[in-house]
Design a protein around this motif. Structure first.
Motif, PDB file in Angstrom:
ATOM      1  N   LEU A   1     -28.208  25.105   1.873  1.00  0.00           N
ATOM      2  CA  LEU A   1     -29.088  25.219   0.702  1.00  0.00           C
ATOM      3  C   LEU A   1     -30.256  26.116   1.083  1.00  0.00           C
ATOM      4  CD1 LEU A   1     -29.169  21.451  -0.405  1.00  0.00           C
ATOM      5  CD2 LEU A   1     -27.490  23.200  -0.965  1.00  0.00           C
ATOM      6  N   PHE A   2     -31.050  26.485   0.079  1.00  0.00           N
ATOM      7  CA  PHE A   2     -32.080  27.492   0.322  1.00  0.00           C
ATOM      8  C   PHE A   2     -33.347  27.161  -0.457  1.00  0.00           C
ATOM      9  CE2 PHE A   2     -34.348  31.086  -1.427  1.00  0.00           C
ATOM     10  CZ  PHE A   2     -34.609  31.867  -0.314  1.00  0.00           C
ATOM     11  N   ASP A   3     -34.528  27.405   0.136  1.00  0.00           N
ATOM     12  CA  ASP A   3     -35.749  27.444  -0.686  1.00  0.00           C
ATOM     13  C   ASP A   3     -36.736  28.467  -0.167  1.00  0.00           C
ATOM     14  OD1 ASP A   3     -37.689  26.327   1.125  1.00  0.00           O
ATOM     15  OD2 ASP A   3     -37.263  24.291   0.446  1.00  0.00           O
ATOM     16  N   GLY A   4     -37.700  28.812  -1.054  1.00  0.00           N
ATOM     17  CA  GLY A   4     -38.760  29.752  -0.692  1.00  0.00           C
ATOM     18  C   GLY A   4     -38.816  30.938  -1.626  1.00  0.00           C
ATOM     19  N   GLY A   5     -39.782  30.920  -2.539  1.00  0.00           N
ATOM     20  CA  GLY A   5     -40.049  32.089  -3.371  1.00  0.00           C
ATOM     21  C   GLY A   5     -39.198  32.229  -4.618  1.00  0.00           C
ATOM     22  N   ILE A   6     -38.419  31.215  -4.950  1.00  0.00           N
ATOM     23  CA  ILE A   6     -37.602  31.307  -6.177  1.00  0.00           C
ATOM     24  C   ILE A   6     -38.528  31.207  -7.396  1.00  0.00           C
ATOM     25  CG2 ILE A   6     -35.894  30.090  -7.615  1.00  0.00           C
ATOM     26  CD1 ILE A   6     -34.415  31.197  -5.292  1.00  0.00           C
ATOM     27  N   ARG A   7     -38.593  32.281  -8.176  1.00  0.00           N
ATOM     28  CA  ARG A   7     -39.430  32.282  -9.386  1.00  0.00           C
ATOM     29  C   ARG A   7     -38.667  32.770 -10.611  1.00  0.00           C
ATOM     30  NH1 ARG A   7     -41.505  29.938  -5.994  1.00  0.00           N
ATOM     31  NH2 ARG A   7     -43.609  30.132  -5.131  1.00  0.00           N
ATOM     32  N   ARG A   8     -37.459  33.266 -10.398  1.00  0.00           N
ATOM     33  CA  ARG A   8     -36.638  33.831 -11.468  1.00  0.00           C
ATOM     34  C   ARG A   8     -35.177  33.413 -11.279  1.00  0.00           C
ATOM     35  NH1 ARG A   8     -38.609  36.125 -16.127  1.00  0.00           N
ATOM     36  NH2 ARG A   8     -40.328  37.523 -15.710  1.00  0.00           N
ATOM     37  N   GLY A   9     -34.447  33.404 -12.403  1.00  0.00           N
ATOM     38  CA  GLY A   9     -33.005  33.178 -12.309  1.00  0.00           C
ATOM     39  C   GLY A   9     -32.329  34.239 -11.454  1.00  0.00           C
TER      40      GLY A   9
ATOM     41  N   ILE B   1     -19.793  30.389 -19.431  1.00  0.00           N
ATOM     42  CA  ILE B   1     -20.380  30.430 -18.087  1.00  0.00           C
ATOM     43  C   ILE B   1     -20.630  29.013 -17.596  1.00  0.00           C
ATOM     44  CG2 ILE B   1     -22.395  31.198 -16.755  1.00  0.00           C
ATOM     45  CD1 ILE B   1     -22.120  33.752 -18.001  1.00  0.00           C
ATOM     46  N   ASN B   2     -20.160  28.735 -16.393  1.00  0.00           N
ATOM     47  CA  ASN B   2     -20.315  27.396 -15.827  1.00  0.00           C
ATOM     48  C   ASN B   2     -21.310  27.441 -14.661  1.00  0.00           C
ATOM     49  OD1 ASN B   2     -20.052  24.917 -14.683  1.00  0.00           O
ATOM     50  ND2 ASN B   2     -17.855  25.095 -14.201  1.00  0.00           N
ATOM     51  N   LEU B   3     -22.434  26.745 -14.850  1.00  0.00           N
ATOM     52  CA  LEU B   3     -23.494  26.788 -13.832  1.00  0.00           C
ATOM     53  C   LEU B   3     -23.411  25.622 -12.850  1.00  0.00           C
ATOM     54  CD1 LEU B   3     -26.589  27.568 -16.073  1.00  0.00           C
ATOM     55  CD2 LEU B   3     -25.386  29.147 -14.613  1.00  0.00           C
ATOM     56  N   SER B   4     -22.469  24.719 -13.068  1.00  0.00           N
ATOM     57  CA  SER B   4     -22.480  23.494 -12.270  1.00  0.00           C
ATOM     58  C   SER B   4     -22.029  23.750 -10.831  1.00  0.00           C
ATOM     59  CB  SER B   4     -21.589  22.433 -12.919  1.00  0.00           C
ATOM     60  OG  SER B   4     -20.252  22.838 -12.806  1.00  0.00           O
ATOM     61  N   THR B   5     -22.452  22.851  -9.967  1.00  0.00           N
ATOM     62  CA  THR B   5     -21.994  22.892  -8.577  1.00  0.00           C
ATOM     63  C   THR B   5     -21.999  21.461  -8.046  1.00  0.00           C
ATOM     64  OG1 THR B   5     -22.271  24.012  -6.442  1.00  0.00           O
ATOM     65  CG2 THR B   5     -24.276  23.255  -7.485  1.00  0.00           C
ATOM     66  N   THR B   6     -21.414  21.280  -6.863  1.00  0.00           N
ATOM     67  CA  THR B   6     -21.364  19.934  -6.300  1.00  0.00           C
ATOM     68  C   THR B   6     -22.038  19.945  -4.938  1.00  0.00           C
ATOM     69  OG1 THR B   6     -19.323  19.492  -7.482  1.00  0.00           O
ATOM     70  CG2 THR B   6     -19.788  18.046  -5.642  1.00  0.00           C
ATOM     71  N   ILE B   7     -23.032  19.067  -4.782  1.00  0.00           N
ATOM     72  CA  ILE B   7     -23.779  18.980  -3.523  1.00  0.00           C
ATOM     73  C   ILE B   7     -23.494  17.622  -2.894  1.00  0.00           C
ATOM     74  CG2 ILE B   7     -26.101  19.027  -2.465  1.00  0.00           C
ATOM     75  CD1 ILE B   7     -25.351  21.697  -3.778  1.00  0.00           C
ATOM     76  N   LEU B   8     -22.884  17.637  -1.738  1.00  0.00           N
ATOM     77  CA  LEU B   8     -22.515  16.402  -1.012  1.00  0.00           C
ATOM     78  C   LEU B   8     -21.837  15.402  -1.955  1.00  0.00           C
ATOM     79  CD1 LEU B   8     -25.798  15.863   1.107  1.00  0.00           C
ATOM     80  CD2 LEU B   8     -23.687  16.958   1.860  1.00  0.00           C
ATOM     81  N   GLY B   9     -20.959  15.914  -2.788  1.00  0.00           N
ATOM     82  CA  GLY B   9     -20.191  15.037  -3.677  1.00  0.00           C
ATOM     83  C   GLY B   9     -20.862  14.735  -5.006  1.00  0.00           C
ATOM     84  N   HIS B  10     -22.083  15.220  -5.224  1.00  0.00           N
ATOM     85  CA  HIS B  10     -22.778  14.952  -6.488  1.00  0.00           C
ATOM     86  C   HIS B  10     -22.730  16.198  -7.362  1.00  0.00           C
ATOM     87  CE1 HIS B  10     -24.239  11.286  -4.690  1.00  0.00           C
ATOM     88  NE2 HIS B  10     -24.561  12.006  -3.629  1.00  0.00           N
ATOM     89  N   LYS B  11     -22.114  16.036  -8.541  1.00  0.00           N
ATOM     90  CA  LYS B  11     -22.040  17.195  -9.447  1.00  0.00           C
ATOM     91  C   LYS B  11     -23.375  17.351 -10.166  1.00  0.00           C
ATOM     92  CE  LYS B  11     -19.194  19.460 -12.808  1.00  0.00           C
ATOM     93  NZ  LYS B  11     -18.321  19.393 -13.938  1.00  0.00           N
TER      94      LYS B  11
ATOM     95  N   GLY C   1     -24.972  33.242   0.106  1.00  0.00           N
ATOM     96  CA  GLY C   1     -24.268  32.112   0.708  1.00  0.00           C
ATOM     97  C   GLY C   1     -24.844  30.731   0.468  1.00  0.00           C
ATOM     98  N   ALA C   2     -25.942  30.637  -0.307  1.00  0.00           N
ATOM     99  CA  ALA C   2     -26.498  29.301  -0.581  1.00  0.00           C
ATOM    100  C   ALA C   2     -25.643  28.589  -1.622  1.00  0.00           C
ATOM    101  CB  ALA C   2     -27.933  29.420  -1.087  1.00  0.00           C
ATOM    102  N   GLN C   3     -25.460  27.292  -1.425  1.00  0.00           N
ATOM    103  CA  GLN C   3     -24.703  26.552  -2.440  1.00  0.00           C
ATOM    104  C   GLN C   3     -25.589  26.187  -3.624  1.00  0.00           C
ATOM    105  OE1 GLN C   3     -22.374  23.452  -0.725  1.00  0.00           O
ATOM    106  NE2 GLN C   3     -21.656  22.817  -2.752  1.00  0.00           N
ATOM    107  N   ALA C   4     -26.868  26.025  -3.338  1.00  0.00           N
ATOM    108  CA  ALA C   4     -27.861  25.772  -4.395  1.00  0.00           C
ATOM    109  C   ALA C   4     -29.223  26.113  -3.821  1.00  0.00           C
ATOM    110  CB  ALA C   4     -27.825  24.309  -4.829  1.00  0.00           C
ATOM    111  N   VAL C   5     -30.219  26.187  -4.695  1.00  0.00           N
ATOM    112  CA  VAL C   5     -31.583  26.446  -4.225  1.00  0.00           C
ATOM    113  C   VAL C   5     -32.461  25.253  -4.573  1.00  0.00           C
ATOM    114  CG1 VAL C   5     -31.289  28.937  -4.605  1.00  0.00           C
ATOM    115  CG2 VAL C   5     -32.421  27.535  -6.373  1.00  0.00           C
TER     116      VAL C   5
END
Ligand code: FNR
Length: 339
Positions: free
Chosen positions: A261-269, A60-70, A279-283
């Motif tokens: 990107l997204f935030d608000g209420g993230i408490r679990r995987g 499983i690959n969890l990586s992502t790239t945000i504005l060019g930063h892996k 549709g969020a690229q990352a949280v």
């Protein structure tokens, strides 16, 4: 020996025991009736999974790239004010934890440590958060300081023209150590300010605090490089929807033009998975980081991010997704869709 917390909620309980009540309430509280505060968390419970079975999930690959930063996990550290109320090392500890987890930290405009102190303390990829200020010369100066200290993007928080009413803070007669002289300079400005900001920096600009298609479209038109769907952790306007229910509207209106990107209420995987499916690229995570910081400094934050990472990885395995790109809208179902 006391048992190690096994999830974010247990970190929160420990933080409550450790922090002075006034500071704990400041961190956890929301605006007015705290309707949106509860919704930010509860809304995730109304989204369920549509897992796929018999998929080879041995890698499983969890990586992502945000504005060019892996980054190795799609979980970033949200800008939150005054980390020294949680731990004497403040934002320096937070930045070190971000570096250890190979993710991005967004340093708050109202940080206790200076942006130079944070920059010299670690090699984490750092973004700098700015409010829209009445005085453009002050904004320009801050942006240039961020740029010359290796910050990789500016996060312009747009949803705080005035401070939301947080009643716990009023009752507690909250007194926070003064941070900087800038507080009186926050103002309401227009989208044209983004154009101006772009003219004084080469850094990419993300706008934080967008929860409607109308604002997302305008932001893209004036040239932002990314959008953060956020309601400021429910600390500003009460009775706005949970951000997880605003996310899809913004994503659809933006298309693939800029990352969302997204935030608000993230408490679990599982919450991270749901945001990516919508549709969020990352949280980004706000309060959980402060709980970790209060409980065990840099190590506490690392544990919080690692726990969310491990939970996300397991959720992906059990849903039949080997990479964040494989997480799609069809892997989840809202309450409305189930009826
Ligand atoms: C915040 N938030 C915030 N946002 C911002 O742009 N600049 C800031 O200085 C702060 N300060 C701040 C302090 C505290 C104590 C909290 C809890 C939040 C909002 C933050 O970036 C983020 O949007 C929310 O915290 C996300 O929600 P969760 O993860 O806390 O539920």
């Amino acid at each position: 020996m006391e048992q190690e917390p096994v999830n974010v909620s247990e970190f929160q309980k420990l933080a409550k025991q450790i922090l002075p009540k006034m500071y704990y309430d400041f961190i956890t509280g929301g605006a007015d009736d705290e309707y949106t505060l509860r919704e930010n968390i509860e809304a995730f419970r109304r989204i369920t999974f549509r897992p796929r079975v018999l998929v080879d999930v041995s890698r499983i690959n969890l990586s992502t790239t945000i504005l060019g930063h892996k980054i190795s996990v799609p979980i970033m550290l949200a800008p939150t004010a005054r980390h020294k109320i949680a731990h004497p090392e403040g934002e320096v500890a937070t930045a070190r934890a971000a570096a250890a987890c190979n993710t991005i930290m967004v340093l708050s405009f109202t940080s206790n440590c200076t942006l130079e102190e944070v920059a010299s303390s670690c090699d984490a990829v750092r973004f700098f958060q700015l409010y829209v200020l009445k005085r453009r010369d002050v904004s320009a100066h801050l942006v240039q300081r961020a740029e010359s200290n290796g910050y990789k993007a500016i996060v312009l928080t747009a949803d705080r023209p005035r401070l939301g009413q947080r009643e716990a803070d009023i009752k507690n007669r909250l007194l926070l150590p003064k941070v900087k002289i800038y507080e009186g300079l926050i103002s309401t400005k227009s989208h044209s300010d983004i154009g101006w900001l772009k003219s004084v920096t080469n850094l990419p600009i993300l706008i934080k605090g967008v929860i409607t298609a109308e604002d997302a479209i305008k932001a893209v038109e004036v040239g932002v490089d990314g959008i953060i769907v956020s309601n400021h952790g429910a600390r500003q306007l009460d009775y706005v929807p949970a951000t997880i229910f605003a996310l899809e509207e913004v994503v659809k209106s933006v298309g693939n033009k800029v990352p969302v990107l997204f935030d608000g209420g993230i408490r679990r995987g599982t919450d991270v998975f749901k945001a990516i499916a919508l549709g969020a690229q990352a949280v980004l995570v706000g309060r959980p980081v402060l709980y970790g910081l209060a409980v065990k400094g840099e190590h506490g934050i690392r544990r919080v991010i690692e726990m969310l990472r491990d939970e996300l990885e397991l959720t992906m395995a059990l849903s039949g997704c080997c990479s964040t790109k494989e997480i799609t809208r069809s892997h989840i179902q809202t309450q409305h869709e189930r009826l």
